[in-house]
Scaffold this active site. Structure first.
Site, PDB file in Angstrom:
ATOM      1  N   CYS A  84       0.814  -1.220   0.000  1.00  0.00           N
ATOM      2  CA  CYS A  84       0.000   0.000   0.000  1.00  0.00           C
ATOM      3  C   CYS A  84       0.847   1.269   0.000  1.00  0.00           C
ATOM      4  O   CYS A  84       0.575   2.214  -0.753  1.00  0.00           O
ATOM      5  CB  CYS A  84      -0.957   0.004   1.197  1.00  0.00           C
ATOM      6  SG  CYS A  84      -0.181  -0.422   2.773  1.00  0.00           S
ATOM      7  N   HIS A 124      -2.635   6.471   4.596  1.00  0.00           N
ATOM      8  CA  HIS A 124      -1.196   6.534   4.837  1.00  0.00           C
ATOM      9  C   HIS A 124      -0.657   7.875   4.343  1.00  0.00           C
ATOM     10  O   HIS A 124      -1.006   8.337   3.247  1.00  0.00           O
ATOM     11  CB  HIS A 124      -0.468   5.419   4.092  1.00  0.00           C
ATOM     12  CG  HIS A 124      -0.692   4.050   4.638  1.00  0.00           C
ATOM     13  ND1 HIS A 124      -1.340   3.816   5.829  1.00  0.00           N
ATOM     14  CD2 HIS A 124      -0.336   2.818   4.147  1.00  0.00           C
ATOM     15  CE1 HIS A 124      -1.374   2.500   6.047  1.00  0.00           C
ATOM     16  NE2 HIS A 124      -0.773   1.884   5.046  1.00  0.00           N
TER      17      HIS A 124
END
EC number: 1.2.1.11
Length: 345
Positions: A132, A252
């Site tokens: 990710c 994130h």
């Protein structure tokens, strides 16, 4: 995606956080599905999941689950992928795997559609979805790589707890309440569930994601380093990473320092980023506008801001990159790959 052939789709890990997002995206994107097969561990078999006004019953994933399946999207852990993906390929399915099981396998394409969509056609039955934190970084840096070349990347990540699963989210919320009430946090999951030492995540930052290797880096950091080189198709890029878990639920964030090979104009860089597919430029310091995890959560795009020339190296840039780790960082990247396969066929 109308007037196309219809596909038999399997989602392995259908009841997990990423699996749920994959199912939601398949419905939202109106993916051309003939039959949807939802697969999971025996523990979750029998659960009913809504899809396009109907309920689909989750079945236990076995080696025999893939007869007639055209595309299988895996997000149930590397061990499950290694056990079942070969059976899916033998049954004629194309596997899109969201785990690290095949990412660095030389025969398996590691694909971010905005970066190397052409690699999809080189698959031998399995296509790997990158980590990710890697996905959002390389998608952002690709237009700069194409225009100027990249010699070096230094990245520090600030990663959401959802990257460690639903239990980590619950742990952060529980700990926050306990600490605010003056009680002990009693950590029992993070940073790594299988390791003996646990640390508080509430009101904290943990500089460990995944296990440490002998070189002092964690698995997560090495994924970013190795995957970036493979996706960009350039082993000469120097990459180093420090990955940190912070008490954010979704999204994130990354501080990225990148050294370019050619001189650049900062405004041209911003234009390249703003025009790049899947990238949204949010960069207006005068109005305090920059990417935030809370804004990126639930969105498919990757957001970039704080773009500025480095003060010590005139060929270097600093930037801040944010994306929803369960969407572009996982489910959406996988569905994008599936859409490409559907269009090509």
């Amino acid at each position: 995606m109308s007037n196309q052939k219809l596909f038999n789709i399997a989602v392995v890990g259908a009841t997990g956080a990423v699996g749920e997002q994959i199912i939601r995206l398949l419905e939202q994107r109106n993916f051309p599905i003939k039959e949807l097969k939802l697969l999971s561990s025996a523990r979750s078999a029998g659960v009913k999941i809504p899809f396009k006004g109907q309920e689909v019953t989750v079945q236990e994933a076995t080696p025999d689950s893939f007869e007639g399946v055209d595309i299988a999207l895996f997000s149930a852990g590397g061990d499950v992928t290694k056990a079942l993906a070969p059976h899916a390929v033998n049954a004629g399915a194309i596997c899109i795997d969201n785990t690290s099981a095949y990412r660095m396998d030389p025969d398996t394409p590691l694909v971010v559609p905005e970066v190397n969509v052409d690699k999809i056609n080189e698959h031998k039955g399995i296509i790997a979805n990158p980590n990710c934190s890697t996905i959002q970084m390389v998608a952002t840096l690709k237009p700069l790589y194409d225009r100027y070349g990249i010699s070096r990347i230094i990245v520090s990540t600030y990663q959401a707890v959802s990257g460690a699963g639903a239990k980590a989210i619950h742990e952060m919320l529980r700990q926050s309440k306990e600490v605010l009430a003056g009680n002990d946090a009693n950590p029992d999951i993070l940073p790594v569930g299988s390791l003996p030492v646990k640390h508080q995540i509430a009101f904290n930052a943990i500089p460990q994601i995944d296990k440490f290797l002998d070189n002092g880096f964690t698995n997560e950091e090495m994924k970013m380093i190795l995957e970036t080189k493979k996706i960009m198709g350039d082993e000469s890029i120097e990459v180093t990473a420090t990955c940190v878990r912070i008490p954010v639920v979704y999204g994130h964030s990354e501080s990225v320092y990148v050294e370019l090979k050619e001189d650049f104009d900062v405004e041209e860089v911003k234009t390249l980023l703003a025009d790049a597919p899947g990238i949204v430029l949010v960069d207006n310091p005068a109005e305090q506008q920059y990417p935030l995890a809370t804004d990126a959560a639930g969105k498919l795009e990757t957001f970039v801001g704080r773009v500025r020339r480095d003060l010590s190296n005139p060929k270097a840039l600093n930037m801040w990159i944010v994306s929803d780790n369960l969407l572009k960082g996982a489910a959406w990247n996988a569905v994008q790959i599936a859409e490409y396969i559907a269009i090509e066929q």
